[in-house]
Design an enzyme around this catalytic site. Structure first.
Site, PDB file in Angstrom:
ATOM      1  N   TYR A  55      52.891  46.769  58.964  1.00 53.72           N
ATOM      2  CA  TYR A  55      53.991  47.734  58.924  1.00 53.72           C
ATOM      3  C   TYR A  55      54.342  48.260  60.310  1.00 53.72           C
ATOM      4  O   TYR A  55      55.501  48.594  60.567  1.00 53.72           O
ATOM      5  CB  TYR A  55      53.692  48.867  57.931  1.00 53.72           C
ATOM      6  CG  TYR A  55      53.851  48.397  56.504  1.00 53.72           C
ATOM      7  CD1 TYR A  55      55.119  48.232  55.950  1.00 53.72           C
ATOM      8  CD2 TYR A  55      52.752  48.061  55.735  1.00 53.72           C
ATOM      9  CE1 TYR A  55      55.278  47.762  54.656  1.00 53.72           C
ATOM     10  CE2 TYR A  55      52.899  47.585  54.439  1.00 53.72           C
ATOM     11  CZ  TYR A  55      54.170  47.434  53.910  1.00 53.72           C
ATOM     12  OH  TYR A  55      54.324  46.944  52.639  1.00 53.72           O
ATOM     13  N   ARG A  58      56.772  45.762  61.460  1.00 53.82           N
ATOM     14  CA  ARG A  58      58.072  45.962  60.788  1.00 53.82           C
ATOM     15  C   ARG A  58      58.829  47.129  61.443  1.00 53.82           C
ATOM     16  O   ARG A  58      60.027  47.070  61.656  1.00 53.82           O
ATOM     17  CB  ARG A  58      57.877  46.308  59.308  1.00 53.82           C
ATOM     18  CG  ARG A  58      57.058  45.361  58.458  1.00 53.82           C
ATOM     19  CD  ARG A  58      57.839  44.150  57.985  1.00 53.82           C
ATOM     20  NE  ARG A  58      58.164  43.228  59.046  1.00 53.82           N
ATOM     21  CZ  ARG A  58      57.260  42.497  59.703  1.00 53.82           C
ATOM     22  NH1 ARG A  58      55.988  42.583  59.436  1.00 53.82           N
ATOM     23  NH2 ARG A  58      57.639  41.668  60.658  1.00 53.82           N
ATOM     24  N   GLN A  88      67.120  49.434  47.894  1.00 55.62           N
ATOM     25  CA  GLN A  88      65.785  48.852  47.755  1.00 55.62           C
ATOM     26  C   GLN A  88      65.138  48.690  49.133  1.00 55.62           C
ATOM     27  O   GLN A  88      63.967  48.318  49.222  1.00 55.62           O
ATOM     28  CB  GLN A  88      65.892  47.481  47.067  1.00 55.62           C
ATOM     29  CG  GLN A  88      66.397  47.546  45.641  1.00 55.62           C
ATOM     30  CD  GLN A  88      66.774  46.173  45.097  1.00 55.62           C
ATOM     31  OE1 GLN A  88      67.879  45.968  44.649  1.00 55.62           O
ATOM     32  NE2 GLN A  88      65.867  45.223  45.151  1.00 55.62           N
ATOM     33  N   ASP A  91      64.204  50.298  55.414  1.00 56.01           N
ATOM     34  CA  ASP A  91      64.732  50.675  56.728  1.00 56.01           C
ATOM     35  C   ASP A  91      65.703  51.844  56.582  1.00 56.01           C
ATOM     36  O   ASP A  91      66.064  52.238  55.470  1.00 56.01           O
ATOM     37  CB  ASP A  91      65.423  49.476  57.394  1.00 56.01           C
ATOM     38  CG  ASP A  91      66.583  48.942  56.557  1.00 56.01           C
ATOM     39  OD1 ASP A  91      67.610  49.650  56.437  1.00 56.01           O
ATOM     40  OD2 ASP A  91      66.486  47.831  56.006  1.00 56.01           O
ATOM     41  N   HIS A 106      62.152  52.208  47.265  1.00 58.06           N
ATOM     42  CA  HIS A 106      60.868  51.583  47.586  1.00 58.06           C
ATOM     43  C   HIS A 106      60.177  52.218  48.794  1.00 58.06           C
ATOM     44  O   HIS A 106      59.288  51.617  49.381  1.00 58.06           O
ATOM     45  CB  HIS A 106      61.062  50.075  47.799  1.00 58.06           C
ATOM     46  CG  HIS A 106      61.536  49.373  46.573  1.00 58.06           C
ATOM     47  ND1 HIS A 106      62.271  48.203  46.603  1.00 58.06           N
ATOM     48  CD2 HIS A 106      61.398  49.690  45.251  1.00 58.06           C
ATOM     49  CE1 HIS A 106      62.558  47.828  45.361  1.00 58.06           C
ATOM     50  NE2 HIS A 106      62.038  48.719  44.526  1.00 58.06           N
ATOM     51  N   THR A 173      71.618  42.153  47.163  1.00 55.97           N
ATOM     52  CA  THR A 173      70.454  42.009  46.290  1.00 55.97           C
ATOM     53  C   THR A 173      70.723  40.968  45.212  1.00 55.97           C
ATOM     54  O   THR A 173      71.814  40.902  44.657  1.00 55.97           O
ATOM     55  CB  THR A 173      70.037  43.348  45.636  1.00 55.97           C
ATOM     56  OG1 THR A 173      69.016  43.086  44.660  1.00 55.97           O
ATOM     57  CG2 THR A 173      71.191  44.064  44.981  1.00 55.97           C
TER      58      THR A 173
END
Length: 229
Positions: A55, A58, A88, A91, A106, A173
């Site tokens: 992470y 990320r 979803q 960022d 999320h 999505t």
């Protein structure tokens, strides 16, 4: 006269156009990690250092990315509609672009939370969360992300928002990830739905669905034209 409520469900595709990598591009692998290694409670229990590093990378990548025309187009729609975004994505590119009402299903990459009290959520300074960084109760901090196998706390709020939509838009999505994909079931039957995706999802369209077979950067401007002309 009050504005109509336009609700957007956004997914990884809109972020991918800004250079954010997604695991769905690569057979469920993310930087060559199986998602269960880096995005599940089991993975955290087995190797928290790997999860923290994953992470951190990320986050570091996110600081190098910018919103794109898809994100900015959704901000433009706020001139005409009351826009709520249900994303979803973890960022903050919607917020960076200027969207004023964003619900993260999320979790959020730039936030961290306590491992013993999930109500203790903090903004992370910079991109790095280290082993030994603790909450005010002394417990290790973890990414503020909903991992596979965990409940999605924001889904009830998302259902309430979807149920009030005068217009519902899906962008970026594939509608394969639940419970997010199930939000379509709560959209009022008379509400028009616009799906922006280069690949038409594999389900039977209702009479109220309009497909815009483009990526977000091309499709959102087309949507603006359709809705404002």
């Amino acid at each position: 006269m009050s504005k109509k409520k336009l609700v957007v469900l956004s997914g990884a595709g809109i972020s991918a156009e800004s250079g954010i990598k997604t695991f769905r591009d690569n057979n469920g692998l993310w930087e060559n990690h199986d998602v269960t290694e880096v995005a599940s409670p089991q993975g955290w229990a087995k190797d928290p250092h790997l999860v923290l590093d994953f992470y951190n990378q990320r986050r570091k990548q996110l600081y190098e990315c910018q919103p794109n025309n898809g994100h900015y187009g959704l901000v433009e729609l706020e001139k005409y509609f009351e826009v709520s975004i249900i994303t979803q994505n973890i960022d903050d590119l919607h917020e960076q672009a200027g969207s004023s009402d964003v619900l993260h299903l999320h979790g959020e990459l730039k936030k961290v939370r306590s491992t013993t009290d999930e109500s203790l959520v903090y903004d992370l300074e910079g991109w790095e969360l280290k082993w030994g960084d603790t909450c005010e109760k002394g417990s290790q901090l973890r990414p503020h992300i909903v991992w596979f196998g965990e409940a999605v706390p924001a889904i009830e709020t998302a259902i309430e928002i979807a149920a009030r939509a005068d217009i519902f838009v899906v962008v970026g999505t594939s509608l394969n990830v639940y419970p997010a994909a199930g939000l379509l079931n709560y959209v009022p039957s008379a509400t028009p739905i616009y799906i922006i995706d280069p690949h038409q999802p594999a389900f039977t369209p209702s009479k109220n669905i309009t497909f815009i077979q483009e990526k977000g950067t091309e499709g959102v401007p087309q949507l603006i034209n359709l809705l404002t002309n």
